[in-house]
Design a protein around this motif. Structure first.
Motif, PDB file in Angstrom:
ATOM      1  N   ARG A   1      12.864  10.573  -1.083  1.00  0.00           N
ATOM      2  CA  ARG A   1      13.560   9.571  -1.906  1.00  0.00           C
ATOM      3  C   ARG A   1      15.039   9.914  -2.045  1.00  0.00           C
ATOM      4  O   ARG A   1      15.899   9.046  -2.018  1.00  0.00           O
ATOM      5  CB  ARG A   1      12.866   9.480  -3.264  1.00  0.00           C
TER       6      ARG A   1
ATOM      7  N   LEU B   1      10.151   9.124   4.164  1.00  0.00           N
ATOM      8  CA  LEU B   1      11.461   9.742   3.972  1.00  0.00           C
ATOM      9  C   LEU B   1      11.574  10.226   2.528  1.00  0.00           C
ATOM     10  O   LEU B   1      11.089   9.565   1.618  1.00  0.00           O
ATOM     11  CB  LEU B   1      12.532   8.681   4.252  1.00  0.00           C
TER      12      LEU B   1
ATOM     13  N   LYS C   1       0.799  -1.223   0.000  1.00  0.00           N
ATOM     14  CA  LYS C   1       0.000   0.000   0.000  1.00  0.00           C
ATOM     15  C   LYS C   1       0.825   1.263   0.000  1.00  0.00           C
ATOM     16  O   LYS C   1       0.417   2.277  -0.530  1.00  0.00           O
ATOM     17  CB  LYS C   1      -0.930   0.013   1.223  1.00  0.00           C
ATOM     18  N   ARG C   2       1.923   1.239   0.693  1.00  0.00           N
ATOM     19  CA  ARG C   2       2.648   2.486   0.789  1.00  0.00           C
ATOM     20  C   ARG C   2       4.163   2.243   0.767  1.00  0.00           C
ATOM     21  O   ARG C   2       4.666   1.215   1.207  1.00  0.00           O
ATOM     22  CB  ARG C   2       2.283   3.230   2.068  1.00  0.00           C
ATOM     23  N   SER C   3       4.860   3.225   0.260  1.00  0.00           N
ATOM     24  CA  SER C   3       6.313   3.152   0.216  1.00  0.00           C
ATOM     25  C   SER C   3       6.869   3.919   1.407  1.00  0.00           C
ATOM     26  O   SER C   3       6.241   4.856   1.896  1.00  0.00           O
ATOM     27  CB  SER C   3       6.802   3.765  -1.096  1.00  0.00           C
ATOM     28  N   GLY C   4       8.033   3.522   1.842  1.00  0.00           N
ATOM     29  CA  GLY C   4       8.671   4.247   2.939  1.00  0.00           C
ATOM     30  C   GLY C   4       9.312   5.536   2.460  1.00  0.00           C
ATOM     31  O   GLY C   4       9.771   6.352   3.256  1.00  0.00           O
ATOM     32  N   TYR C   5       9.391   5.700   1.145  1.00  0.00           N
ATOM     33  CA  TYR C   5      10.079   6.860   0.578  1.00  0.00           C
ATOM     34  C   TYR C   5       9.157   7.610  -0.361  1.00  0.00           C
ATOM     35  O   TYR C   5       8.330   7.005  -1.037  1.00  0.00           O
ATOM     36  CB  TYR C   5      11.332   6.405  -0.178  1.00  0.00           C
ATOM     37  N   ALA C   6       9.286   8.899  -0.370  1.00  0.00           N
ATOM     38  CA  ALA C   6       8.467   9.708  -1.259  1.00  0.00           C
ATOM     39  C   ALA C   6       9.367  10.502  -2.183  1.00  0.00           C
ATOM     40  O   ALA C   6      10.324  11.130  -1.742  1.00  0.00           O
ATOM     41  CB  ALA C   6       7.584  10.654  -0.449  1.00  0.00           C
ATOM     42  N   ALA C   7       9.053  10.450  -3.474  1.00  0.00           N
ATOM     43  CA  ALA C   7       9.812  11.257  -4.417  1.00  0.00           C
ATOM     44  C   ALA C   7       9.422  12.714  -4.244  1.00  0.00           C
ATOM     45  O   ALA C   7       8.313  13.026  -3.821  1.00  0.00           O
ATOM     46  CB  ALA C   7       9.519  10.802  -5.843  1.00  0.00           C
TER      47      ALA C   7
ATOM     48  N   TYR D   1      14.012  19.404   5.255  1.00  0.00           N
ATOM     49  CA  TYR D   1      14.730  18.232   5.768  1.00  0.00           C
ATOM     50  C   TYR D   1      16.128  18.522   6.309  1.00  0.00           C
ATOM     51  O   TYR D   1      16.650  17.767   7.102  1.00  0.00           O
ATOM     52  CB  TYR D   1      14.838  17.163   4.668  1.00  0.00           C
TER      53      TYR D   1
ATOM     54  N   ILE E   1       2.872  24.259  -0.267  1.00  0.00           N
ATOM     55  CA  ILE E   1       1.887  23.844   0.738  1.00  0.00           C
ATOM     56  C   ILE E   1       0.628  24.692   0.628  1.00  0.00           C
ATOM     57  O   ILE E   1       0.580  25.664  -0.124  1.00  0.00           O
ATOM     58  CB  ILE E   1       2.470  23.978   2.165  1.00  0.00           C
TER      59      ILE E   1
END
Lengths: 513, 298
Positions: B36, B34, A43-49, A252, A310
């Motif tokens: 990418r 996190l 369902k979901r990735s640990g990383y977001a582009a 970040y 945002i």
């Protein structure tokens, strides 16, 4: 582990049972239930582009302020190393110079030696308290207007917009297949970015060497390797952070958004959406009334204008650098639909609550937090200016010999050795006289190695230090009466007869107990 | 995916963001993915690390002759770097060393730059070679002279000090060494114990120390006969043969009655090595200048 199938919520599916290889005759076998774990991997990735942000151009009062601040800060950065300042003697004539070779920091009329580095520490403390104060009064003014990351990103976005067009044109260009015109636009954009990046790195190194000389050396490829290396690093980081990383740096990498959580309170101004006025939002048809609905027409101009990508209407957020561009965007729309400006505006959390309840706005700029920060700033600044403007152009350190502490001479007298280090902050040679006082019967001499043993002076060159050895001896007859517990007080007087400047250094004369 | 977790449900405490379900004091923990590029940074670091291990010296491994390590493609070695730095600094020092070697002591003393280099070099050489006997501050010990004071047994001029350091004292391997020998008046029975006691009282009287006047008068005769040839008529000493001045307040082997009695009875035979062959002429010059500058130089 869990094979997901659409619509599975516990219904039996005999067909899939068979396909998974379980024999049909196993009637008593448990039935498979179609269910997924809530945190199922699929369902979901640990990383977001990163989602590329295309801020829309806005104009208005805050945009104008930001342009002005950008021009001012960039001018300061690029022009400062080229300012000249006449100094006497061999001192460099660059107004602002960090000279590692001679270990001096020049700032217009101020010259700082390495041992005075606490002035820089003081400046950093002032800068920190300044940030705290401005943050508790008006939020992230630094982030929104003055931070190099914001200024250079703004500049890079300006170039991008100039070459590729505004938001919609850029979105189209991104989607368009590679063509000659797209290639040319991209090429020009990156070329200009790189040119800015190179000049940013170039300007940085001018702070550390004579700018005109270094500029010439850079061009004819004779500059030191470190100059090219530093320039390369700054070019790379400017290009990367301004062209690509942009808001990722703020979200970040930068610690400041986290730190300022502690600086912020309900009376601090922040970019806020007046939800009591805006809700309920929705599209508005021209000519219809405004009764029973909010002023927000949900045009999303505030989102399109945001360089952080945002939606300010979601409330106070870590990502918001408070650049105020959404205020300009919204004000323009409010003017168009005939509603008062300021649906998005600088407002404190406490005032938002008061206004929502129909109470009048209150200003609480003077509160313990801001008063404390202001007092600290004034205190540190006053202390620093006081010490800076009263500091002497003559200084001296006195180091007494410790190994051996004293020497007994053949005539029974006792001798102590002292090193006087004179510090001359004037740009001219000075001759200082050294004398002693406070010890009855003591005699000062120079060692025989010194050219003229009776010469009790130190000649110290311009903007330099000089250490010289002096010997003080006390005759045998004077020892018993003078030394208490093997020690007596002794004062060195270092004087410039020309200026009259005098330094007294208290020390002690040691002998046998 | 961002759209999926970022709902516009502003009513929820977490602003519609996905949470981990953890709540402390009403504060929910967001479950933000996190970036990418952060992951790419990690991969880039891993690739860098692997590349670094290939290019640079990295992995130790045992061999039959002990431990060895992979040398890396770049052929980098910190030892080589140090060797290079040392060679560079020696080359830059050689300019001064050559000038010091060719100049005489007076010239060096009058040249501010040469003198500064010599004193720094002399301090280092002193710490390495002389400090074990003379002390790190050249303050000396019983039997080993204090070099800070103005009392010189063999002379305190630059040339005298240079001679002493270069050729040593009673250093038999060096033909030019400083040499003298005090007779063992007691051991070799040159003097009777009573004469020794008398002459000790006389020596004590020379430096105005506490003494027996009656014995000293008798001792003066003994001194005249036995000691004055070297130490002088009035005990002023003779630097040409390293006979100490007995009038002053400084005593190499102690100035009380017991110490002087011991000196007269069995004599003293202080030895210092010759340093010229070991350290080279330039370093000996530097040492001479350093010792001369300690405060007692003449």
């Amino acid at each position: 582990m869990s094979t997901s199938a659409a619509g599975g919520d516990g219904t039996e599916t005999p067909s899939s049972l068979q396909s998974s290889g379980v024999p049909a005759d196993r009637k008593g076998a448990p039935h498979r239930i179609e269910v997924d774990a809530v945190n199922a991997k699929a369902k979901r990735s640990g990383y977001a582009a990163r989602v590329k942000i295309h801020p829309k151009r806005v104009s208005g009062r805050f945009r104008s302020i930001k342009w002005a601040v950008m021009i001012a800060t960039l001018l300061i950065y690029y022009v400062t190393p080229w300012l000249r300042w006449t100094r006497p003697g061999d001192a460099p004539d660059q107004a602002v110079l960090i000279d590692f070779q001679t270990q001096r920091f020049y700032f217009f009329f101020i010259e700082i030696w390495p041992q005075e580095f606490y002035y820089i520490t003081g400046l950093l403390i002032l800068a920190a308290f300044g940030l705290f104060l401005i943050n508790s009064v008006a939020g992230r003014i630094w982030c929104g207007y003055m931070c190099p990351q914001t200024v250079w990103t703004d500049l890079f976005i300006y170039v991008e917009r100039f070459v590729e067009g505004d938001r919609n044109a850029r979105l189209r260009l991104d989607k368009a297949p590679l063509s000659a015109s797209k290639f040319i636009k991209r090429f020009i954009k990156h070329a200009v970015w790189l040119a800015i990046a190179v000049s940013t790195g170039g300007a940085w190194i001018f702070y550390f060497a004579d700018a005109p000389t270094l500029a010439r050396e850079l061009v004819v490829l004779e500059a030191p390797v470190t100059a090219y290396f530093s320039m390369g690093i700054f070019t790379f980081t400017t290009y990367l952070l301004g062209g690509f990383a942009r808001e990722q740096v703020c979200i970040y990498m930068c610690p400041w958004p986290r730190i300022q959580g502690a600086m912020f309170d309900e009376d601090s101004m922040a970019i806020s959406y007046r939800d009591y006025r805006g809700e309920s939002r929705g599209p508005h048809k021209a000519g219809t009334g405004w009764e029973g609905r909010g002023d927000c027409i949900d045009c999303r101009q505030c989102v399109a204008a945001c360089p952080m990508g945002i939606d300010i209407r979601d409330g106070f957020q870590l990502e918001c650098i408070q650049c105020a561009l959404c205020i300009d965007a919204c004000d323009a729309i409010m003017a168009k639909v005939g509603r008062p400006r300021g649906l998005i505006d600088y407002e404190s959390e406490a005032n938002l609550e008061r206004l929502a309840k129909g109470e009048p706005r209150q200003s609480h700029i003077l509160r313990p937090r801001t008063l404390l920060y202001a007092a600290l700033i004034i205190g540190v600044a006053a202390l620093m200016s006081l010490t800076l403007f009263t500091r002497s152009t003559l200084d001296a350190n006195l180091i007494r010999d410790r190994n051996p502490v004293f020497v007994r001479l053949s005539d029974g007298s006792v001798r102590n050795g002292f090193t006087v280090r004179a510090i001359n902050k004037l740009h001219e040679t000075r001759q200082l006289t050294i004398s002693i006082t406070g010890l009855e019967g003591a005699i000062m001499t120079r060692g025989a190695t010194h050219g003229s043993p009776d010469d009790l002076t130190i000649v110290v060159g311009p903007d330099a230090t000089k250490a010289e050895k002096f010997y003080v001896s006390l005759p045998r007859a004077a020892l018993a009466g003078t030394l208490k517990g093997g020690a007596a007080n002794l004062v060195f007087v270092i004087q410039d007869p020309v200026t009259g400047q005098t330094i007294t250094e208290k020390t002690s004369f040691r002998g046998p107990e | 995916m961002t759209d999926e977790i970022k709902s516009k449900d502003a009513a929820s405490g977490s602003g519609g963001m996905e949470t981990t379900g953890h709540v402390w004091d009403g504060i929910e923990e967001l479950n933000t993915p996190l970036p990418r590029w952060w992951l790419w940074t990690l991969y880039a670091c891993i690739i860098w690390a692997v590349g670094y291990m290939i290019v640079m010296p990295a992995v130790p491994f045992p061999t039959s002759d002990g431990w060895d390590y992979t040398k890396g493609l770049a052929g980098y070695s910190q030892r080589d770097v140090v060797r290079g730095e040392v060679a560079k600094s020696e080359a830059s020092r050689a300019i001064f060393e050559n000038r010091i070697a060719s100049a005489d002591l007076a010239e060096i003393r009058n040249d501010e730059d040469l003198l500064a280099v010599s004193l720094a070099g002399g301090a280092a050489a002193f710490g390495d070679n002389c400090a074990p006997c003379h002390g790190s501050g050249a303050q000396g010990f019983t039997g080993f002279p204090n070099l800070n004071d103005d009392d010189w047994i063999w002379g305190g001029s630059l040339d005298d000090i240079y001679q002493t350091i270069a050729h040593g004292i009673r250093w038999e391997e060096d033909d030019d060494t400083r040499y003298s020998e005090m007779p063992k008046f007691g051991v070799d029975e040159i003097l009777e114990p009573a004469d020794i006691s008398d002459v000790v009282q006389f020596v004590l009287s020379l430096s105005a120390s506490e003494h027996n006047a009656e014995q000293a008068v008798r001792g003066a005769v003994v001194f005249e006969d036995q000691c004055s040839a070297c130490h002088g008529e009035s005990g002023q000493g003779d630097r040409t043969m390293g006979a100490p001045n007995l009038n002053d307040a400084l005593w190499l082997y102690g100035g009380d009655e017991a110490a002087i009695t011991q000196t007269v009875t069995q004599a003293r035979y202080g030895v210092m090595p010759a340093w010229q062959g070991r350290l080279g002429d330039a370093t000996v010059k530097e040492l001479a200048l350093y010792v001369h500058a300690l405060g007692g130089g003449e």
